[in-house]
Design a protein around this motif. Structure first.
Motif, PDB file in Angstrom:
ATOM      1  N   ASP A   1      48.022  51.352  31.498  1.00 33.58           N
ATOM      2  CA  ASP A   1      46.680  51.819  31.817  1.00 33.58           C
ATOM      3  C   ASP A   1      46.545  52.083  33.309  1.00 33.58           C
ATOM      4  O   ASP A   1      47.290  51.526  34.133  1.00 33.58           O
ATOM      5  CB  ASP A   1      45.641  50.765  31.398  1.00 33.58           C
ATOM      6  N   ARG A   2      45.586  52.934  33.650  1.00 33.84           N
ATOM      7  CA  ARG A   2      45.286  53.188  35.057  1.00 33.84           C
ATOM      8  C   ARG A   2      44.666  51.935  35.658  1.00 33.84           C
ATOM      9  O   ARG A   2      43.825  51.273  35.051  1.00 33.84           O
ATOM     10  CB  ARG A   2      44.339  54.369  35.195  1.00 33.84           C
TER      11      ARG A   2
ATOM     12  N   CYS B   1      54.798  47.303  35.483  1.00 33.69           N
ATOM     13  CA  CYS B   1      55.250  46.979  34.127  1.00 33.69           C
ATOM     14  C   CYS B   1      55.033  45.508  33.789  1.00 33.69           C
ATOM     15  O   CYS B   1      54.788  45.166  32.622  1.00 33.69           O
ATOM     16  CB  CYS B   1      56.726  47.332  33.961  1.00 33.69           C
ATOM     17  N   SER B   2      55.117  44.638  34.775  1.00 31.98           N
ATOM     18  CA  SER B   2      54.960  43.208  34.519  1.00 31.98           C
ATOM     19  C   SER B   2      53.507  42.753  34.586  1.00 31.98           C
ATOM     20  O   SER B   2      53.176  41.653  34.165  1.00 31.98           O
ATOM     21  CB  SER B   2      55.789  42.402  35.520  1.00 31.98           C
ATOM     22  N   GLY B   3      52.647  43.605  35.160  1.00 34.73           N
ATOM     23  CA  GLY B   3      51.251  43.213  35.325  1.00 34.73           C
ATOM     24  C   GLY B   3      51.004  42.446  36.601  1.00 34.73           C
ATOM     25  O   GLY B   3      49.944  41.849  36.778  1.00 34.73           O
TER      26      GLY B   3
ATOM     27  N   GLN C   1      49.927  33.995  38.640  1.00 32.09           N
ATOM     28  CA  GLN C   1      49.076  35.045  39.191  1.00 32.09           C
ATOM     29  C   GLN C   1      48.865  34.867  40.691  1.00 32.09           C
ATOM     30  O   GLN C   1      48.863  35.834  41.450  1.00 32.09           O
ATOM     31  CB  GLN C   1      47.741  35.066  38.455  1.00 32.09           C
ATOM     32  N   LEU C   2      48.719  33.614  41.146  1.00 29.23           N
ATOM     33  CA  LEU C   2      48.548  33.359  42.574  1.00 29.23           C
ATOM     34  C   LEU C   2      49.787  33.791  43.355  1.00 29.23           C
ATOM     35  O   LEU C   2      49.675  34.373  44.439  1.00 29.23           O
ATOM     36  CB  LEU C   2      48.264  31.871  42.811  1.00 29.23           C
TER      37      LEU C   2
ATOM     38  N   PRO D   1      52.475  44.556  30.241  1.00 26.06           N
ATOM     39  CA  PRO D   1      51.758  43.673  31.177  1.00 26.06           C
ATOM     40  C   PRO D   1      50.714  42.804  30.491  1.00 26.06           C
ATOM     41  O   PRO D   1      50.030  43.256  29.564  1.00 26.06           O
ATOM     42  CB  PRO D   1      51.114  44.642  32.176  1.00 26.06           C
ATOM     43  N   ARG D   2      50.650  41.560  30.935  1.00 25.83           N
ATOM     44  CA  ARG D   2      49.624  40.632  30.416  1.00 25.83           C
ATOM     45  C   ARG D   2      48.341  40.896  31.165  1.00 25.83           C
ATOM     46  O   ARG D   2      48.330  41.006  32.410  1.00 25.83           O
ATOM     47  CB  ARG D   2      50.079  39.199  30.613  1.00 25.83           C
TER      48      ARG D   2
END
Length: 337
Positions: free
Chosen positions: A255-256, A178-180, A281-282, A333-334
């Protein structure tokens, strides 16, 4: 009239311990529970096992002790993992008399990378949690001539509605989707993820209690074995459950994810992508690495007690997580770039 069985359940406020306490109640027992936080009611006690002496209420003769308490964090230093999972067990063993039926709840992953619990080396295990649980099993073998050891894999909620008393461990996945935080499904193509319900564990332990202590040390391994869901199907079950909940609440569908093997991700994609990722992201990618080993298990567990199908258990548990963690479940999600 026979005396009631005096039962103590450790970790009684956790996901498995709470379910077991309810199951024992339903079977006509009056179990006492103990945990670090303590529960409500006259038969719930507070004790930081391994860090302090047991309270007077626990210093009695127990017919059955079921040790459910565990710290499932995978990233603890070895000394902390030992304090979290070995020292409490040693303290709980001190409450068990020679004739006490001792039931120790362990993990199917306790055999680590070598397939057994014998190695004391942390290198033989995926992480410090597995290492500490293997050391705990060895302690039970060393201290008890008679004991039940019950191993089980990833735990989901109740079969009826997916409810859990505490969400941890595996629930990084719906939160991350959900958060990406998860950019791809990084798993071996033939990987399996075995799952049980809290009901499965609780019902099995209730049967062990009813049957009395074993002659010697008895190992039970619960799970689906070769019938466990492939990891790709697990991801899709989780995504479908989340999307069904999100659709009901007006949130865009997830999305998948693209899929790749750990070798593809770690050798080819990640080295070229790292310099382009921002700090958040890291951090997500670094945290995600800890889970890759569990998404790469291709050999099924050799179960001794096969549980019923768990696909619907997983679906209901993820929907229940979304209902109880709505702010996380509603996130959009971003996109990774």
């Amino acid at each position: 009239m026979s005396e009631p069985v005096r039962i103590l359940v450790t970790g009684a406020t956790g996901a498995v311990g709470a379910a077991l306490t309810r199951a024992l109640d339903a079977a006509g027992h009056r179990p006492h529970g103990v945990s670090r936080r303590g529960g409500t009611g006259p038969r719930q006690h507070t004790w930081s096992a391994g860090l302090e002496e047991p309270p007077p209420a626990l210093r009695r003769t127990w017919d059955v002790v079921v040790h459910c308490a565990a710290d499932t964090r995978w990233n603890l230093p070895e000394e902390e993992a030992e304090r979290a999972n070995v020292a409490p067990l040693r303290a709980v063993l001190g409450l068990a008399a020679p004739g006490t039926h001792f039931v120790h709840l362990s993990s199917s992953y306790v055999t680590g990378l070598t397939g057994d619990i014998r190695s004391p080396s942390p290198a033989a295990y995926r992480n410090s949690y597995e290492w500490s649980k293997a050391r705990a099993e060895r302690l039970v073998h060393a201290e008890r001539d008679s004991a039940d050891i019950v191993r089980f894999p990833v735990v989901m909620g109740a079969r009826a509605d997916g409810s859990l008393d505490r969400y941890s461990g595996f629930f990084w996945l719906p939160s991350s989707l959900c958060s990406g935080a998860v950019p791809a499904m990084v798993a071996e193509e033939k990987a399996l993820l075995d799952i049980v319900s809290t009901d499965d564990v609780a019902d099995h332990v209730v049967r062990l209690v009813a049957g009395g202590p074993p002659t010697g040390r008895r190992l039970s391994i619960l799970g689906r074995g070769e019938d466990a869901q492939p990891v790709a199907e697990v991801f899709e079950t989780v995504r479908a459950a989340l999307n069904s909940w999100r659709a009901e609440h007006g949130v865009p569908a997830l999305d998948r994810l693209p899929s790749m093997t750990p070798e593809q991700w770690n050798r080819f994609y990640l080295p070229f992508a790292e310099e382009h990722l921002d700090r958040a992201q890291l951090l997500r990618v670094t945290a995600f690495r800890a889970y890759q080993g569990y998404l790469s298990v291709t050999e099924p567990f050799a179960v001794t007690h096969r549980v019923p199908d768990t696909v619907e258990v997983l679906h209901r548990s993820i929907r229940r997580w979304a209902e109880t963690h709505q702010s996380s479940a509603r996130r959009v999600p971003r996109a990774w770039s």
